[in-house]
Design an enzyme around this catalytic site. Structure first.
Site, PDB file in Angstrom:
ATOM      1  N   CYS A  65       1.004  -1.133   0.177  1.00 41.65           N
ATOM      2  CA  CYS A  65      -0.019   0.043   0.115  1.00 41.65           C
ATOM      3  C   CYS A  65       0.894   1.256  -0.055  1.00 41.65           C
ATOM      4  O   CYS A  65       1.531   1.586   1.064  1.00 41.65           O
ATOM      5  CB  CYS A  65      -1.067  -0.244   1.186  1.00 41.65           C
ATOM      6  SG  CYS A  65      -1.858   1.543   1.431  1.00 41.65           S
ATOM      7  N   CYS A 104      -0.724   4.344   2.243  1.00 42.21           N
ATOM      8  CA  CYS A 104      -0.825   4.444   3.582  1.00 42.21           C
ATOM      9  C   CYS A 104      -0.283   2.966   4.016  1.00 42.21           C
ATOM     10  O   CYS A 104       0.978   2.787   3.903  1.00 42.21           O
ATOM     11  CB  CYS A 104      -2.064   4.767   4.311  1.00 42.21           C
ATOM     12  SG  CYS A 104      -3.468   3.719   3.478  1.00 42.21           S
ATOM     13  N   SER A 105      -1.212   2.248   4.635  1.00 41.48           N
ATOM     14  CA  SER A 105      -0.596   0.782   5.155  1.00 41.48           C
ATOM     15  C   SER A 105      -1.760  -0.248   4.931  1.00 41.48           C
ATOM     16  O   SER A 105      -1.771  -1.175   5.968  1.00 41.48           O
ATOM     17  CB  SER A 105      -0.033   0.984   6.556  1.00 41.48           C
ATOM     18  OG  SER A 105       1.040   2.049   6.657  1.00 41.48           O
ATOM     19  N   CYS A 106      -2.605  -0.031   4.164  1.00 36.64           N
ATOM     20  CA  CYS A 106      -3.695  -1.088   4.071  1.00 36.64           C
ATOM     21  C   CYS A 106      -3.041  -2.396   3.947  1.00 36.64           C
ATOM     22  O   CYS A 106      -2.206  -2.810   3.295  1.00 36.64           O
ATOM     23  CB  CYS A 106      -4.512  -0.956   2.560  1.00 36.64           C
ATOM     24  SG  CYS A 106      -5.444   0.682   2.731  1.00 36.64           S
TER      25      CYS A 106
END
Lengths: 218, 216
Positions: free
Chosen positions: B115, B118-120
């Site tokens: 991702c 962000c940090s999905c």
């Protein structure tokens, strides 16, 4: 926005810490922060897209240097101040200066097991048919929303191919501004050689999920 | 601006930077104390969530999904067609599992999840992501230099194998279905699940041949 968070393809970053221990949390405060976020009462309408935008707006040096769950803290603190749930002074001291009237009791431990299965969905009834078809060539737009957007810089202006469409999904650019406006979502495939001047492997691909207004016919 | 103004938030971030305690542990402690005082948080619920993400929701779930797919062709077909419906069969629906897409490795294709914005991450099947998954280095490099990233993880993928990188830019979440390694004929699902690593389901590991990981 063209922010520090839009990291895909940025150069100059070093090796990955492949030896990181497997445990889910490495510091007690990290676990605490995750637990707080899952447990706390929501007294303002905070969408996932608003959360992401507020995180993107963390000062760039902090964004790159503060640990991940510390960024969560910074983001929730900023949302609380913005929504009038807490002041900077209260967050600094940990002491409440004013109660919030009419608040329901917070989540209790016996509710956690059921809450682990809460599954948010972001698909919505479509109001218009998809503009592009699977197999069609598209080009990602050069310009993106100056507020929140999920169109990364590294694909803007690049040509790809639609590999799937997913019906209408909540459109993040509008959602982060407080408006739910569904729009058709596609999976678009880009050749690595289209994205990166140094790429040589002809078969390598990068897939992104992109909304219709991010795309033009190519 | 209906409470969604970027400049206002940037200013709040500056104020918080200047006034919050200097260490993250102290900042989190202050936040927890404040939320408890305001009647917005029960600390015992925080403990319960930590226990869930330490003991129950983690990559063992994903490994069970993979092992089932390796041993049950009908399940595998359902998993690839609709990941969310298939994990719900196993009771693994939940956080970030609403639109799960499972992508399959083959002798000619290797998949890698990232991702960049962000940090999905597919939390309900893989749990808490490793820190490296959330770092600027991984997010920057996975889309541009996936072969270099894989080499750092000990996987030299030949150019005859196409790499597909999945950048989680919407609410779809991705999980890799690794290849079942040779030499595991006749193994049951529980034995197979023990071979499946978290990194293999992110795509930063490819070869799950028994014993290979122990040597490293």
């Amino acid at each position: 926005m063209d922010g520090i968070h839009d990291l895909g393809g940025r150069q100059g970053y070093g090796p990955i810490d492949v030896g990181e221990p497997e445990e889910p949390f490495h510091e007690a405060w990290e676990a605490r922060m995750l637990g707080i976020v899952r447990s706390m009462s929501r007294v303002a309408p905070w969408s996932i897209d608003w959360f992401r935008h507020v995180r993107e707006l963390i000062e760039p040096v902090d964004y790159l240097t503060r640990p991940y769950y510390d960024q969560w803290l910074q983001t929730y603190a900023a949302m609380m101040v913005n929504s009038g749930v807490a002041t900077v002074g209260e967050l600094a001291s940990g002491k409440s200066a004013a109660a919030i009237p009419g608040l329901a009791p917070p989540m209790t431990p016996d509710k956690v097991a059921a809450a682990t299965r809460n599954t948010a969905r972001f698909d919505r009834p479509a109001t218009e048919p998809p503009r592009f078809t699977v197999g069609e060539a598209v080009r990602a737009r050069i310009d993106a929303n100056p507020g929140h957007t999920r169109l990364p810089q590294y694909v803007r202006g690049r040509r790809g191919e639609v590999t799937a469409h997913h019906g209408a999904h909540v459109f993040p650019d509008a959602s982060a501004a407080g408006e739910e406006r569904p729009e058709t979502l596609y999976t678009v495939c880009f050749a690595a050689t289209e994205l990166w001047p140094e790429a040589t492997a002809a078969g390598d691909r990068v897939y992104l999920d992109l909304w219709e207004s991010y795309l033009d016919a190519a | 601006m209906s409470g969604h103004d970027s400049h206002t938030i940037a200013h709040i971030h500056e104020e918080l930077h200047s006034h919050l305690p200097p260490e993250p542990a102290l900042r989190v402690k202050a936040l927890e104390s404040l939320l408890v005082e305001k009647g917005m948080l029960d600390p015992a619920t925080v403990d319960a969530w930590i226990e869930v993400f330490t003991e129950e929701i983690g990559p063992k779930r994903g490994a069970a999904v993979v092992a089932r797919a390796w041993t049950d062709p009908d399940f595998k077909a359902r998993l690839l067609a609709d990941g969310t419906a298939a994990i719900t069969e196993l009771g693994f629906d939940g956080w970030a599992g609403g639109h799960l897409k499972v992508v399959e490795n083959t002798p000619d294709v290797h998949n890698l999840i990232v991702c960049t914005l962000c940090s999905c991450y597919p939390h309900s099947v893989l749990g808490i992501p490793p820190n490296w998954y959330k770092t600027a280095a991984y997010r920057a490099r996975a889309v541009r230099d996936p072969r270099g990233v894989l080499a750092e993880f000990g996987e030299d993928v030949p150019e005859s194998v196409a790499i597909r990188v999945w950048d989680s830019t919407a609410e779809l979440r991705y999980m890799v279905l690794p290849e079942r390694p040779a030499g595991t004929e006749g193994w049951d699902a529980a034995e197979l699940a023990d071979l499946v690593t978290r990194n293999a389901m992110i795509g930063t590991a490819r070869d799950l041949t028994p014993g290979k990981g122990e040597a490293g």
